[in-house]
Design a protein around this motif. Structure first.
Motif, short mmCIF file in Angstrom:
data_model
loop_
_atom_site.label_atom_id
_atom_site.label_comp_id
_atom_site.label_asym_id
_atom_site.label_seq_id
_atom_site.Cartn_x
_atom_site.Cartn_y
_atom_site.Cartn_z
N TYR A 240 -10.75 11.73 9.22
CA TYR A 240 -9.66 11.24 10.08
C TYR A 240 -10.24 10.21 11.04
O TYR A 240 -10.50 10.47 12.21
N ASP A 241 -10.41 9.01 10.49
CA ASP A 241 -11.12 7.96 11.21
C ASP A 241 -10.63 6.62 10.66
O ASP A 241 -10.49 6.44 9.44
N GLU A 242 -10.38 5.65 11.54
CA GLU A 242 -9.85 4.36 11.11
C GLU A 242 -10.81 3.63 10.16
O GLU A 242 -10.38 3.01 9.18
N GLU A 243 -12.10 3.71 10.44
CA GLU A 243 -13.07 3.03 9.58
C GLU A 243 -13.10 3.65 8.20
O GLU A 243 -13.15 2.94 7.18
N ALA A 244 -13.04 4.98 8.13
CA ALA A 244 -13.03 5.66 6.83
C ALA A 244 -11.78 5.28 6.04
O ALA A 244 -11.84 5.06 4.82
N ALA A 245 -10.63 5.21 6.73
CA ALA A 245 -9.39 4.82 6.05
C ALA A 245 -9.47 3.38 5.56
O ALA A 245 -9.02 3.07 4.45
N ALA A 246 -10.07 2.49 6.36
CA ALA A 246 -10.22 1.09 5.95
C ALA A 246 -11.12 0.96 4.71
O ALA A 246 -10.84 0.16 3.81
N GLN A 247 -12.17 1.75 4.66
CA GLN A 247 -13.07 1.72 3.50
C GLN A 247 -12.36 2.20 2.24
O GLN A 247 -12.53 1.63 1.16
N LEU A 248 -11.57 3.25 2.37
CA LEU A 248 -10.82 3.74 1.22
C LEU A 248 -9.79 2.71 0.77
O LEU A 248 -9.62 2.45 -0.44
N ALA A 249 -9.11 2.09 1.74
CA ALA A 249 -8.10 1.08 1.41
C ALA A 249 -8.71 -0.13 0.72
O ALA A 249 -8.09 -0.73 -0.17
N ALA A 250 -9.94 -0.48 1.12
CA ALA A 250 -10.61 -1.64 0.52
C ALA A 250 -10.89 -1.42 -0.97
O ALA A 250 -10.99 -2.39 -1.74
N ARG A 251 -11.02 -0.15 -1.38
CA ARG A 251 -11.29 0.17 -2.80
C ARG A 251 -10.01 0.55 -3.55
O ARG A 251 -10.08 0.99 -4.71
N TRP A 252 -8.86 0.40 -2.91
CA TRP A 252 -7.63 0.95 -3.47
C TRP A 252 -7.24 0.32 -4.81
O TRP A 252 -6.87 1.02 -5.76
N ARG A 253 -7.33 -0.98 -4.90
CA ARG A 253 -6.90 -1.64 -6.14
C ARG A 253 -7.78 -1.24 -7.32
O ARG A 253 -7.33 -1.18 -8.46
N GLU A 254 -9.07 -0.97 -7.04
CA GLU A 254 -9.97 -0.50 -8.10
C GLU A 254 -9.54 0.87 -8.61
O GLU A 254 -9.73 1.19 -9.79
N SER A 255 -8.98 1.70 -7.73
CA SER A 255 -8.60 3.07 -8.12
C SER A 255 -7.38 3.09 -9.02
O SER A 255 -7.14 4.08 -9.73
N ASP A 256 -6.56 2.03 -8.97
CA ASP A 256 -5.38 1.91 -9.82
C ASP A 256 -4.40 3.08 -9.60
O ASP A 256 -3.78 3.56 -10.54
N LEU A 257 -4.26 3.53 -8.36
CA LEU A 257 -3.32 4.60 -8.03
C LEU A 257 -1.98 4.00 -7.64
O LEU A 257 -1.93 2.98 -6.94
N ASP A 258 -0.90 4.65 -8.07
CA ASP A 258 0.43 4.15 -7.67
C ASP A 258 1.15 5.10 -6.71
O ASP A 258 2.30 4.88 -6.37
N ALA A 259 0.45 6.15 -6.28
CA ALA A 259 1.05 7.08 -5.31
C ALA A 259 -0.05 7.90 -4.67
O ALA A 259 -1.14 8.08 -5.24
N VAL A 260 0.25 8.41 -3.45
CA VAL A 260 -0.72 9.27 -2.77
C VAL A 260 0.02 10.32 -1.95
O VAL A 260 0.98 10.02 -1.24
N PHE A 261 -0.40 11.58 -2.13
CA PHE A 261 0.01 12.65 -1.23
C PHE A 261 -1.11 12.78 -0.22
O PHE A 261 -2.22 13.16 -0.56
N ALA A 262 -0.81 12.45 1.05
CA ALA A 262 -1.87 12.25 2.05
C ALA A 262 -2.15 13.49 2.90
O ALA A 262 -2.50 13.36 4.07
N TYR A 263 -2.01 14.67 2.34
CA TYR A 263 -2.30 15.95 2.99
C TYR A 263 -1.27 16.29 4.06
O TYR A 263 -0.61 17.30 4.00
#
Length: 348
Positions: A240-263
């Motif tokens: 639960y950290d802005e930097e961690a979320a930014a890092q995950l978002a930066a790799r998002w297109r590589e993951s090829d996900l079209d949906a997320v259940f965010a806990y």
């Protein structure tokens, strides 16, 4: 050089008032013009003895005027048990939904003449923590999460606890249990996303210590809901950290996900903002759904889809505690709680 120690009497200064003695029930009785027994009946809300309303008012007014409050320890000795309900402070981050539940529970127990005490046990876990709780001689203990075992329940009961209630994924021998169906929350989210045509679904798994107790069942619920379908599921560790979320978002297109259940909604808001900063369109590129149905989710743009979670009523839980205290020999009860329903909005 000689040193001479001189003891100066600790006498009050001429201008300071003499210390006042602690008021007693005898003082209240004298001022109200009643017996000490009547004072006890009134201030302890004893229903077995009928006291007129004018007398009750007189006793309460006298107690207020003198600043008298009943002695909890003495009252416990007379009754054979305390009126303290101990609730160990959560060792994991809790959100507004849980805080609201605790407030409602405290209010409901207060109406039944119990006092709820939250107790911090940093560094103590499970049965070891139970021994620390037992020292306070509570009449009941409400244990959130897992860790308490049958030995800990036995320790609490030997110390006088008439009711031990656990809130967690599994029942504990000897304790009443409220089983929290977190798998149902994940199942509900997955079913919604699949119905919206999403097939590559990520599930946020918080990295904060202790939250795996809730996140693992939610992830498993998603997998169970999509088992045998053409959908894929990927766990997404996230702090639960802005930097961690930014890092995950930066790799998002590589993951090829079209949906997320965010806990939950808080992680959903954190991740959604990071995805938008990366140019990921919501819901066009990725659908997002949280859980808890927090008001802040309705203020976002797009508005956050969520899972509404129905926690047990604080009043119902208070009545369960009171019933167990009154009948400590009754067999432990098990109740399934945590109903879940989708609140569809713009983000999915």
């Amino acid at each position: 050089m000689r040193y001479v120690m001189v003891q100066i009497p600790n006498s009050p200064s001429p201008g300071s008032p003499a210390p006042r003695s602690v008021p007693t029930s005898a003082d209240v009785a004298r001022l109200a013009g009643v017996s000490r027994a009547t004072v006890s009946y009134v201030l302890n809300n004893t229903s077995a003895v009928r006291i007129s309303e004018p007398t009750r008012r007189r006793v309460h007014q006298a107690a207020k005027e003198l600043g008298y409050v009943p002695h909890a320890a003495a009252r416990s000795l007379r009754a054979g048990h305390s009126r303290m309900v101990l609730m160990p402070a959560p060792t994991v981050p809790v959100g507004p939904l849980y805080g609201q539940f605790i407030n409602e529970l405290q209010w409901a127990l207060g109406r039944l003449d119990y006092t709820v005490v939250q107790y911090g046990t940093v560094g103590l876990h499970g049965d070891e923590a139970a021994r620390a709780w037992a020292e306070l001689r509570p009449v009941a203990v409400l244990v959130p999460g897992a860790g308490l075992g049958p030995e800990g329940v036995a320790v609490l009961k030997r110390a006088g606890a008439r009711a031990v209630v656990t809130l967690g994924p599994e029942p504990v021998e000897g304790a009443h249990a409220l089983l929290m169906d977190h798998a149902g929350v994940g199942h509900c989210a997955a079913t919604h996303l699949y119905a919206r045509g999403r097939r590559r679904i990520g599930v946020v798994v918080p990295e904060e210590p202790g939250l795996d107790l809730f996140s693992r069942p939610r992830l498993e619920g998603v997998r169970q809901a999509l088992d045998g379908t053409d959908a894929t599921v990927a766990g997404l560790p996230l702090a639960y950290d802005e930097e961690a979320a930014a890092q995950l978002a930066a790799r998002w297109r590589e993951s090829d996900l079209d949906a997320v259940f965010a806990y939950n909604d808080e992680y959903a808001m954190l991740l959604m903002r990071a995805l938008q900063d990366e140019g990921v369109r919501i819901p066009e590129d990725t659908a997002v759904i949280g859980a808890d149905d927090l008001m802040l989710g309705r203020l976002l743009r797009p508005r956050l889809s969520t899972i509404h979670i129905e926690l047990p009523s604080g009043r119902d839980l208070a009545e369960l505690v009171d019933h167990a205290v009154r009948d400590p020999g009754a067999a432990p009860e098990t109740h399934k709680v945590l109903g879940a329903s989708v609140v569809p909005r713009d983000s999915s």
